[in-house]
Every structure is written in structure tokens, then in C-alpha cells.
Design a protein around this motif. Structure first.
Motif, PDB file in Angstrom:
ATOM      1  N   SER A 701      12.725  56.660 -94.328  1.00 38.66           N
ATOM      2  CA  SER A 701      12.390  55.505 -95.162  1.00 38.66           C
ATOM      3  C   SER A 701      10.995  55.632 -95.758  1.00 38.66           C
ATOM      4  N   PRO A 702      10.841  55.331 -97.056  1.00 42.22           N
ATOM      5  CA  PRO A 702       9.486  55.287 -97.634  1.00 42.22           C
ATOM      6  C   PRO A 702       8.653  54.239 -96.914  1.00 42.22           C
ATOM      7  N   LYS A 703       7.345  54.472 -96.842  1.00 42.63           N
ATOM      8  CA  LYS A 703       6.466  53.551 -96.137  1.00 42.63           C
ATOM      9  C   LYS A 703       5.897  52.514 -97.107  1.00 42.63           C
ATOM     10  N   THR A 759      -4.555  52.204 -84.822  1.00 42.73           N
ATOM     11  CA  THR A 759      -3.288  52.145 -85.559  1.00 42.73           C
ATOM     12  C   THR A 759      -3.430  51.409 -86.879  1.00 42.73           C
ATOM     13  N   GLU A 760      -4.335  50.461 -86.943  1.00 43.92           N
ATOM     14  CA  GLU A 760      -4.583  49.751 -88.190  1.00 43.92           C
ATOM     15  C   GLU A 760      -5.204  50.688 -89.225  1.00 43.92           C
ATOM     16  N   MET A 761      -6.244  51.424 -88.828  1.00 41.78           N
ATOM     17  CA  MET A 761      -6.910  52.347 -89.752  1.00 41.78           C
ATOM     18  C   MET A 761      -5.986  53.501 -90.170  1.00 41.78           C
ATOM     19  N   GLU A 762      -5.109  53.912 -89.251  1.00 43.74           N
ATOM     20  CA  GLU A 762      -4.173  54.996 -89.576  1.00 43.74           C
ATOM     21  C   GLU A 762      -3.326  54.619 -90.795  1.00 43.74           C
ATOM     22  N   VAL A 763      -2.882  53.359 -90.840  1.00 42.84           N
ATOM     23  CA  VAL A 763      -2.048  52.906 -91.958  1.00 42.84           C
ATOM     24  C   VAL A 763      -2.868  52.827 -93.240  1.00 42.84           C
ATOM     25  N   LEU A 764      -4.086  52.310 -93.155  1.00 43.18           N
ATOM     26  CA  LEU A 764      -4.927  52.206 -94.348  1.00 43.18           C
ATOM     27  C   LEU A 764      -5.269  53.586 -94.906  1.00 43.18           C
ATOM     28  N   VAL A 765      -5.438  54.560 -94.036  1.00 44.03           N
ATOM     29  CA  VAL A 765      -5.657  55.944 -94.494  1.00 44.03           C
ATOM     30  C   VAL A 765      -4.420  56.448 -95.226  1.00 44.03           C
ATOM     31  N   GLU A 766      -3.240  56.099 -94.733  1.00 42.82           N
ATOM     32  CA  GLU A 766      -2.002  56.500 -95.429  1.00 42.82           C
ATOM     33  C   GLU A 766      -1.954  55.904 -96.834  1.00 42.82           C
ATOM     34  N   ILE A 767      -2.466  54.681 -97.001  1.00 40.27           N
ATOM     35  CA  ILE A 767      -2.515  54.074 -98.339  1.00 40.27           C
ATOM     36  C   ILE A 767      -3.446  54.882 -99.235  1.00 40.27           C
ATOM     37  N   LEU A 768      -4.629  55.214 -98.710  1.00 41.09           N
ATOM     38  CA  LEU A 768      -5.586  56.002 -99.490  1.00 41.09           C
ATOM     39  C   LEU A 768      -5.005  57.353 -99.886  1.00 41.09           C
ATOM     40  N   ASN A 769      -4.188  57.926 -99.005  1.00 46.12           N
ATOM     41  CA  ASN A 769      -3.587  59.238 -99.262  1.00 46.12           C
ATOM     42  C   ASN A 769      -2.257  59.153 -99.998  1.00 46.12           C
ATOM     43  N   LYS A 770      -1.923  57.939-100.480  1.00 41.11           N
ATOM     44  CA  LYS A 770      -0.699  57.711-101.263  1.00 41.11           C
ATOM     45  C   LYS A 770       0.563  58.061-100.488  1.00 41.11           C
ATOM     46  N   GLU A 771       0.502  57.817 -99.160  1.00 41.88           N
ATOM     47  CA  GLU A 771       1.674  58.035 -98.303  1.00 41.88           C
ATOM     48  C   GLU A 771       2.331  56.715 -97.916  1.00 41.88           C
ATOM     49  N   CYS A 772       1.640  55.632 -98.120  1.00 45.10           N
ATOM     50  CA  CYS A 772       2.150  54.292 -97.837  1.00 45.10           C
ATOM     51  C   CYS A 772       1.853  53.437 -99.062  1.00 45.10           C
ATOM     52  N   PHE A 773       2.813  52.625 -99.482  1.00 44.05           N
ATOM     53  CA  PHE A 773       2.738  51.949-100.769  1.00 44.05           C
ATOM     54  C   PHE A 773       2.643  50.437-100.588  1.00 44.05           C
ATOM     55  N   ILE A 774       1.882  49.820-101.495  1.00 38.88           N
ATOM     56  CA  ILE A 774       1.589  48.389-101.376  1.00 38.88           C
ATOM     57  C   ILE A 774       2.528  47.568-102.242  1.00 38.88           C
ATOM     58  N   THR A 775       3.169  46.573-101.602  1.00 38.18           N
ATOM     59  CA  THR A 775       3.815  45.475-102.314  1.00 38.18           C
ATOM     60  C   THR A 775       2.910  44.267-102.108  1.00 38.18           C
ATOM     61  N   CYS A 776       2.426  43.700-103.197  1.00 43.94           N
ATOM     62  CA  CYS A 776       1.419  42.642-103.071  1.00 43.94           C
ATOM     63  C   CYS A 776       1.915  41.297-103.588  1.00 43.94           C
ATOM     64  N   HIS A 777       1.836  40.307-102.729  1.00 43.20           N
ATOM     65  CA  HIS A 777       2.103  38.904-103.052  1.00 43.20           C
ATOM     66  C   HIS A 777       1.009  38.447-104.020  1.00 43.20           C
ATOM     67  N   SER A 778       1.407  37.971-105.203  1.00 47.47           N
ATOM     68  CA  SER A 778       0.389  37.684-106.225  1.00 47.47           C
ATOM     69  C   SER A 778       0.868  36.606-107.179  1.00 47.47           C
TER      70      SER A 778
END
Length: 991
Positions: A701-703, A759-778
Motif C-alpha cells: 500500500s502507498p503511504k 516513530t514520529e520523526m521516522e514518518v516525517l522523514v519519509e514525507i521529506l524523502n517523498k516516500e509518504c504522501f500528504i492528504t490535507c484537510h483544508s
């Protein structure tokens, strides 16, 4: 003087019973009786499977010396003849709070607490491995008495407070010894739960998924701490590391949580023993696959009071089934060779356990397995088989003396010996006069039936088939029986008095209504030994009807999980979502879970042929933003909860899955809510109704992770003035701070220097590395611009803006940034920041080149997303085919799964829907919804299911009415309101 001597003697007794054997003796000459005690001629259950019919049990100084058919009895032994009686090991409860007072809960506060109050301990108050039950333990003689009376000799107690609760203590229920003798093990196990401590108001975790994430982090922190890298001493992590060698007991409370926390155990190298919820039978194969021992409650549900037909209509079929099915849970566990022990958890009083256990036996539980669950299995789970649970040499002399089969309703429990101390429950000299008698008085014949417990007898007197009201007392071998006379015109009574010399005949005096006296003699009728045939007939007659489970075990569940099929649809109108567009009178072949062929005049061997003439085939609808199928939606205890994931808390039994299938939905993204700026990770699932949570989640599954902007995260609409941020400006600074910290974390990680895994920083690093993608409530354009700029500052892109109701104002900027928009079709003005929303939003973004999806964010709306898509034809003049892509191909693109789903194309997953009408029409019905070649919804099956469920519900209601007529306890019906989650839902995850 006498009073002083008595006090002195009591003091000396107290001292001698609490002193250790190596303490000096200063109270004069004293000898201790250390003679052997031999119990002879008894049926001895050394273990549930090792039984001696006429054996001897030899004990000395609280331990078993020998047990067998030919035991050598020492000369100085005290002999106790137990002819006709049985000896069993005493019972064990390994999930107890015996002797430990519940901590006083702090009063609720409107102000959240974000940090720990404890100095020198872990940063989270709900992690308490340093708690040792023995430090809080105080022997409770009253409770111990009730436990012994129920057959228990040992309990494993702990302080039931916190997520990690610390160690338990194994306690022998002896009253006349020192606490040192009562304590078998002062660190017997480490306990876990899903609930927070009542001794703290600390907000995090505020959800089940937060609890699971916290347990992961504790594991990593403890590992880092053990490596010696911490600059400060942490008493919590010290204790956690010291406790890892103990038995780890997790109070999961349900089959679903057993499966969830089994994953946590695998990740953190904890081999959990799970306290279940009694519903394990519903997913027995998955439970068995965990290889985990279980501790099972016996708190079976009572029948509902269903006499009122209007109220009975509100009873949920899953609750009706639970009443019928749950007593079979122990049998199912035993049949599957799962190691399990029973616990008193959930039972009002120890005396209530045996009736429940007898009910489980009535439902098919083997008596040997029942005894194992009370004796050898709890001992085995705790690693104490050499000391408790069996009458083996060297074990504690914990045993019960009974009149016979311990699981027979008529059996009398005489004594419970704990560590060689005798506790009398019922005197062995008590005569058992229960049975059926016949006698005559004044020419009239009477039938007397005496039932009940031997110390709480009940009587029934009949004459000429007339029931005569009666009352019985039996004390010190004197029987007094009063019953109504046959003369119904007067309230007159006959009184019988008998000194019982033997249990077969009642001889005595009868006082008649007129005051005259005479004698009577009532002879007990011998019990007829049933023949093999009569036993078989009685067994068949008494057999309990247990309704079969379904998958899931609730409304609309499958009796048998559907299988993948080869299916050939003929002559359909096919909306491909590809360059071919809409194909008329076209065949579609699905095979091996894939779309195999599209064309005309197709054929296939062994295919199921479906005539789709006049009908429509589309790819399954995909909902980019949903909150169904989860047990937890918001972890709002901190301003960032990147460490949590919805995948941990998927609820595969949410009936909204079935309802969505009925609306043609095949895939959804289950999103974290919008309680904080950085939310949790999402789960992308297929709606495989009847499967387990793991099987719903997309393979590879994509992250994705949920971010949020606006009113919710700055807490505009509730009184919370502690948590940062409180303004939209603060939200921006929070993002910058967290991503800056993530960069620093990654730099340290890459440096080769020791680092604490976060574990929190691990996920944020994945965002920076374009391995985890943001869906943003806006909602508001200024914030939408802000987040795109923050992302560009850190060299990544936002993947999707969801809601995005002011997207039409910034569509050109969204296109330039490369972000998609997942929006509502026509929602507006439901809160202040939505006032500028317009129904043309989707069309304007689409026309600007933005990938647009229409989502639901609502369990009801998600069932009609086909109609929501159609609104963009009206509002914005979008073509029908493009509008259809708003709920199929486009959300697939936004979720990075369009290589698998979203269109009808050879090689893609066979996630398709057969519609009765044009798919954008309000008249269209999903006739079949298929995922990977498996039909999970069929409209014809749905009609048949409704008839079957009505019949089943009616039958269950009749069974409950029969139960009430038999005098069984009933409870009021409670209407089951399934909670529907939205972005701002906050669950009660406190105590």
C-alpha cells in the motif's frame, strides 16, 4: 487478669504465625506439628488427565509428598478416609485484582494535560511498569473466603491501572499464615491494557491507535535506554527492561484487539498472553494462528426481555446471536487445541462462576478441558506447573474435597485446602437428603422433591397432580417441612418434623391442620440408571441449538466466505475510463482476480455467464476520504500524531462496508481525523466484506498521512487553551518546526552516531524523502497557499487537498504545485470557514488541470457517490465520463493505485460493478459489486438475506421468551447505535 492472658496468647500466636523459620524463638518451648496427613480411598485428580480411582494423597508442611494408588503412609500420619469422595486441584485465577485497592481517579478537567507530572519516570504517565502489585497488596480475608468457597486456591493479582501496569503477584489464599507464606511469587507477570491510568490526566494517548503507537515507542525507547545512551535515569524504562523476562499478559478484551495487539507483540518481541472477550469463536482460525495462550472470561450475556414486540424490534441481531453463541466459545477454543485459562473477570461474584461454567459444559465443553482451564493451564501459562495446578510431588497442597464430579450440579464442595491449611466449606457430616420421596397421610398420597444446594434446599410437594406450596429447613440433621393442605377452602398447613438418621428415609411426626399428630415415613426413590438409548435421547433433547456464525458474525454476513470466480459478462454497456470510452454491447471476462478480456463474442471454459444486456459495467467507486471501517479516528492528544496509523485499528466488521458495497464502492482511504495539524497515517483498503482487517489493506500500500488546517486544529470550536497552535499563524510555524526537527533527526541518523528511534520523526522523514504522501484537510485559500509554500521550502509536494472548498480560488496555484483536490460536490456553510464554498468548485479545479475527486467524509453519503459525481454535470457542465472519473479513476490516481484500479482495462484488478441503469442516475442500483473476482455484494442475495435474518431473529426472540419462562434472568434491550466517525470525532479513551 483472664483478659490480659487472652491478649498475650493472641499476640504470641500472631508472632509465631508470621515469623520466618530462621527467626530466633524467644517465646519458650514450642513444638510444631509436622506430621503427615494422608487422605485415603479417594478418587484423585492429580491432573485433569491423570486420575486415580481409589488412591491416597499424602501431604506434609503445605506440600504434596505423594499421590497414587499405593502410597506408603508413614506411621505418624493423620489418616482421613475419603471413601466415595473426590479430590481435585484447587482453581487458579491469573487475572485478578485481589487485595489491591483501585486507585482513586483524578477529577475530570476541561484543561488537557500534555506533559507528565512525574519526575524521574517516563514521559508518559500511562506507562507504569515500575508498579509492583506486592507494594499495594493487602490480604482481603472476606474476598479470600468467597474465592475459596468457589474453589480457588491461588490468584495472580495486579494493579489494574495504566497501559503498562507493572508486575503481578501470585498469592495463595491462606488466611492463617504470614504474608510471606501467602506470596508464591512477588513478580509473577507483567500486565498491559488498552486503557489509560486514572492517576493522570495526561491527554496522550487519546485513542486506541495512540495506545498501540505508544507501546511501539516504549519498546524503542527501552532498547535505546538499555544501550546506556540516556543522560538521565528513568525508573520506568529500568523496570520495563527488567520485566521483559516475565510472562506478558495483555488485557485485549475482544478478538479484534487480540489480533491487533498480536501485531504489536510481534514488533516489540513480546509474546503476549491475551485476556480475550469471549468472542474468539467468531474468528477462531485467526486467533489460533497467533499461537498465543488466552485468558477467557465466563461472563456470558443474559437474555433480553423481548416480550414487548416494539422494543424487540430494536434488538440487534449480533447481540441476539451473542447470547446464543458465546457460551460455545470455550468448546470452540478447546476443539482447536488453543491453550486457555478461565478468569473471574466480568463476573459479579466468585459464586457466579460455576453456573456459567456449567453452561459452557452444556454447550459442549469437555469437562477435562474445563478442569484444565482452571488448574493446569493457568499454572502452565505462568510457568508454575511445578508448584500449582496439579497434585504432583513437591507442589503446594492446594486441593478440593468434593462429594463427586465437581461439574455436577448436585456435587457438594466440602473442603478447600490451601498450602496444607483446611478450609471447611460444607461439613462432611452434612447429610444429603436431596431426591424424590413418596409418603402417605390420612389416606392421601404425596410426592416430595427436594432440590437445591445442600445448605439451601428447595422443596416441592404434589398430591393428585396438585402443587402444594411448601417450605423446607434442614439444620443439625433436623428436617422441618411445611406445605399447604389439600383443603383449598382454608389456608391450612401440614407440618412435618424428622430427625434424619440416614439419607434414604425420612421418619417423623406430622402435625395436621386440625392440630392432631401422627407419624409419617417418606422413602427416597432410587435413581434410575438411564439406559444407553435413554441417555442418547436425553442428550439429543437437551442439546442446545447454536446458530452458525457468519463472516462477519452480524447482519449480512456470509455463511461461507465467497470465493474468486471466473465470470463472463455478456452484452453490457462498459464505461472503461480509458481512451476507448464507453463501449456498447460488450463482453467482459474476469479471471484469477483480474480483468482478462474486453470485447465481443467472448467465451471462456468453466466461466459463470451473466447476461448484462441493458445493464452497465464500471470500475468500482473509490472514496478518497472516508472514516468508516475503523475503531479509532483521531489521536488528538498531541499536536502531531504522525506515529499513529489507521491500519492498526481497521474494523472489518463495520456494517458500513456492506452498505458501501451496495453503493458500488470497492476501495476507500480511511483517514485520520483533523484534531491536530499533523495527524496519523491512513489505511487504503478494499471492502472485502467478511475478511479480517489485514486482508482488507492493499498489498504494498502507498503511504499516506493526514494533515489538517483551519478551525479544527487551532481548536476554535471547543474550550482548549493549552495546546499549541491556537492560530493559523501558529499552524504554519508548527509545520516548519517539525520538518526542521525531522531534517536534524535524519542527519543524526545518517551520521552513524547513536540515536533514539522516534516513530514520529521516522514518518516525517519519509514525507521529506517523498516516500509518504500528504492528504490535507483544508478550506481557506490563504492556508492552502501557506502549506504549498512550506512543502516547497522543504522540497516536497502536497499530494492532495481534501475538502478544498476554496480550491476554485487557487486552482492555478494547485496545478503549478502538482497537488490534487478531493472535494465535496455541493456542501457549504456548515461552519464559518466554509462560507465561500460553491458547487462549481470541482469543475473549476478540473478545468484548470487539477486532478479532482469527489469524496464523502460521511458514512451515509459514501453509499451514493455515483449521484454525487453526477452533480458536477449539473454544476459546471462536466461531461458524464469525466464526472464518473471523479469517483473512480481520479481518486485512484490521487492514491497512487491507478495501476491496479479505477478503470476497466485488461490486467487491472477485477474490481467492478454491474449497474441496473446509467451509473450516474438516481435510479441506478449496484446489482453486483465484485473485488478481485469475488462477489461481495449481490442484490439478489441481499433480498434473500433479509428474509433469513428476519426468520433467525424471530427464532432467537422465541428462545429468549422460553428462557424467561423458565425463570432465567433477562435484561432490558439496549439499542445498538453504531458510532459514525467524522473528521472532528474524538473518542472516549480514558478509563
Amino acid at each position: 487478669m483472664i483478659k490480659k492472658l487472652l491478649l498475650l496468647s493472641l499476640f504470641l500466636y500472631s508472632f509465631t504465625t508470621t515469623a520466618q523459620e530462621y527467626f530466633p524463638k524467644n517465646d519458650g518451648v514450642k513444638t510444631t506439628n509436622s506430621n503427615y496427613t494422608a487422605f485415603t480411598n479417594a478418587k484423585i485428580f492429580i491432573t485433569p488427565t491423570q486420575i486415580i480411582d481409589k488412591g491416597t494423597l499424602l501431604i506434609k508442611e503445605g506440600k504434596v509428598v505423594a499421590a497414587g494408588a499405593s502410597v506408603s503412609i508413614p506411621k505418624n500420619a493423620v489418616l482421613i478416609d475419603l471413601s466415595g469422595k473426590s479430590i481435585y486441584p484447587s482453581f487458579i485465577d491469573i487475572f485478578s485484582d485481589f487485595g489491591i485497592s483501585k486507585p482513586e481517579a483524578l477529577p475530570r478537567s476541561n484543561q488537557p494535560q500534555y506533559d507528565s507530572n512525574r519526575q524521574g519516570f517516563y514521559w508518559n504517565d500511562h506507562i507504569r511498569p515500575e508498579q509492583n502489585a506486592i507494594d499495594f497488596f493487602k490480604y482481603d480475608d472476606k474476598t479470600a473466603h468467597s474465592l475459596r468457597k468457589a474453589g480457588f486456591g491461588v490468584v495472580n493479582t495486579h494493579l489494574q491501572d495504566g497501559i503498562i501496569r507493572g508486575t503481578g503477584a501470585l498469592i495463595g489464599l491462606t488466611a492463617n499464615t504470614s504474608q510471606a507464606s501467602q506470596i508464591i511469587d512477588n513478580r509473577s507477570a507483567q500486565y498491559f491494557s488498552t486503557k489509560k491510568s486514572v492517576q493522570s490526566r495526561q491527554s496522550y494517548p487519546g485513542s486506541l491507535m495512540g495506545t498501540m503507537a505508544l507501546l511501539r515507542q516504549v519498546y524503542y525507547d527501552a532498547k535505546w535506554y538499555a544501550s546506556g545512551h540516556s543522560k538521565v535515569k528513568d525508573r520506568t524504562l529500568d523496570a520495563y527492561n527488567n520485566n521483559t523476562s516475565l510472562v506478558q499478559i495483555m488485557d485485549a478484551g475482544s478478538k479484534m484487539n487480540v489480533l491487533r495487539f498480536n501485531h504489536i507483540g510481534n514488533e516489540t518481541h513480546m509474546n503476549f498472553v491475551f485476556v480475550g472477550g469471549g468472542d474468539e469463536y467468531e474468528r477462531i482460525n485467526d486467533i489460533k494462528a497467533t499461537n498465543a495462550p488466552l485468558i477467557i472470561p465466563l461472563n456470558f450475556p443474559d437474555a433480553f426481555d423481548v416480550e414487548d414486540p416494539f422494543l424487540s424490534h430494536a434488538a440487534d441481531i449480533s447481540d441476539l446471536r451473542a447470547w446464543n453463541q458465546k457460551p460455545s466459545n470455550p468448546k470452540v477454543l478447546a476443539d482447536n487445541n488453543i491453550t486457555f485459562a478461565f478468569t473471574l473477570k466480568g463476573i459479579n461474584a466468585p459464586k457466579d462462576m460455576m453456573p456459567q461454567l456449567l453452561k459452557a459444559i452444556e454447550y459442549g465443553l469437555d469437562k477435562t478441558k474445563a478442569l484444565e482451564a482452571l488448574t493446569t493451564h493457568p499454572a502452565q501459562i505462568l510457568g508454575k506447573s511445578n508448584l500449582i495446578g496439579a497434585l504432583k510431588n513437591g507442589a503446594y497442597a492446594n486441593f478440593l474435597i468434593t462429594s463427586g464430579d465437581i461439574f455436577d450440579k448436585e456435587t457438594i464442595l466440602y473442603q478447600n485446602w490451601v498450602q496444607g491449611e483446611k478450609y471447611e466449606i460444607t461439613s462432611m457430616s452434612t447429610k444429603d437428603i436431596r431426591g424424590n420421596y413418596k409418603f402417605k397421610l390420612n389416606g392421601n398420597s404425596y410426592d416430595l422433591t427436594i432440590t437445591g444446594k445442600v445448605d439451601q434446599l428447595k422443596s416441592k410437594v404434589k398430591s393428585n397432580n396438585t402443587d402444594l406450596g411448601s417450605k423446607i429447613t434442614f439444620k443439625d440433621d433436623w428436617l422441618n417441612l411445611t406445605f399447604s393442605s389439600l383443603d383449598s377452602t382454608n389456608q391450612n398447613y401440614v407440618r412435618l418434623v424428622s430427625k434424619v438418621l440416614n439419607t434414604n428415609t425420612l421418619n417423623g411426626k406430622a402435625i395436621l391442620p386440625n392440630g392432631s399428630e401422627t407419624t409419617f415415613s417418606a422413602k427416597k426413590e432410587p435413581k434410575e440408571e438411564p439406559t444407553t438409548a435413554s441417555k442418547k435421547n436425553a442428550k439429543e433433547k437437551d442439546a442446545v441449538k447454536v446458530f452458525p456464525i457468519t463472516f462477519p458474525n452480524e447482519a449480512y454476513g456470509f455463511k461461507k466466505l465467497p470465493q474468486q470466480e471466473t465470470i463472463l459478462f455478456k452484452n453490457a454497456t462498459v464505461w472503461t475510463n480509458e481512451s476507448e470510452g464507453v463501449l456498447q454491447q460488450t463482453d467482459v471476462l474476469i479471471k484469477d482476480g483480474k480483468i482478462a478480456k474486453i470485447g465481443n463474442n467472448l467465451s471462456a471454459n468453466n466461466a459463470k455467464i451473466i447476461d448484462a444486456t441493458g445493464k452497465y459495467i464500471t470500475s468500482g467507486i473509490i472514496d478518497e476520504h472516508s472514516h468508516i471501517a475503523t475503531s479509532s479516528v483521531n489521536e488528538g492528544g498531541q499536536n502531531s500524531s504522525a506515529e499513529v496509523t489507521i491500519e492498526d485499528v481497521i474494523d472489518a466488521e463495520d456494517v458500513d462496508i456492506y452498505r458501501n458495497l451496495a453503493g458500488g464502492v470497492t476501495s476507500i482511504q480511511v483517514l485520520h481525523g483533523s484534531a491536530n495539524p499533523i495527524g496519523g497515517r491512513s489505511a487504503i483498503i478494499k471492502l472485502k466484506w467478511g475478511e479480517t482487517a489485514d486482508q482488507l489493506i492493499y498489498n504494498d500500500s502507498p503511504k499516506f498521512i493526514k494533515f489538517a488546517l483551519g478551525e479544527n486544529v487551532k481548536q476554535s470550536n471547543w474550550q482548549s487553551f493549552n495546546r499549541f497552535p491556537q492560530t493559523r499563524m501558529g499552524v504554519e510555524q508548527l509545520y516548519i518546526d517539525y520538518f526542521t526537527r525531522a531534517q536534524e533527526y535524519e542527519t543524526l541518523k545518517k551520521s552513524g552516531k547513536p540515536y533514539r528511534k522516534d516513530t514520529e520523526m521516522e514518518v516525517l522523514v519519509e514525507i521529506l524523502n517523498k516516500e509518504c504522501f500528504i492528504t490535507c484537510h483544508s478550506y481557506v485559500q490563504s492556508e492552502i497557499n501557506m502549506l504549498m509554500k512550506v512543502a516547497e521550502k522543504f522540497n516536497f509536494n502536497i499530494n492532495t487537498f481534501t475538502h478544498i472548498l476554496e480550491g476554485y480560488k487557487v486552482a492555478d496555484k494547485m496545478k503549478a504545485h502538482g497537488v490534487g483536490g478531493s472535494t465535496f460536490s455541493d456542501w457549504w456553510a456548515y461552519k464559518y470557514e466554509v462560507n465561500d464554498a460553491i458547487p462549481y468548485n470541482a469543475a473549476i479545479m478540473h478545468n484548470a488541470g487539477v486532478t479532482v475527486a469527489i469524496n464523502s467524509d460521511d458514512a451515509e453519503m459514501s453509499r451514493r457517490l455515483n449521484q454525487e459525481a453526477a452533480k458536477s454535470v449539473k454544476y459546471g457542465n462536466i461531461s458524464e465520463e469525466e464526472a464518473w472519473k471523479f469517483v473512480t479513476l481520479n481518486p485512484a490516481k490521487l492514491l497512487h493505485i491507478d495501476h491496479r484500479v479505477g478503470s476497466i482495462k485488461v490486467g487491472k484488478d477485477a474490481d467492478i460493478v454491474l449497474w441496473s441503469d446509467h451509473p450516474l442516475s438516481i435510479y441506478a442500483k449496484a446489482e453486483k459489486t465484485i473485488i478481485e473476482g469475488v462477489t461481495y455484494f449481490d442484490i439478489e442475495r441481499d433480498v434473500q438475506l433479509r428474509k433469513e435474518m428476519k426468520k433467525e431473529k424471530n427464532e432467537l426472540i422465541n428462545m429468549m421468551l422460553q428462557a424467561k419462562n423458565k425463570g432465567l434472568k433477562t435484561v432490558p434491550i439496549k439499542k445498538k447505535d453504531n458510532e459514525t466517525f467524522h473528521c472532528d470525532s474524538v473518542e472516549e479513551h480514558t478509563h
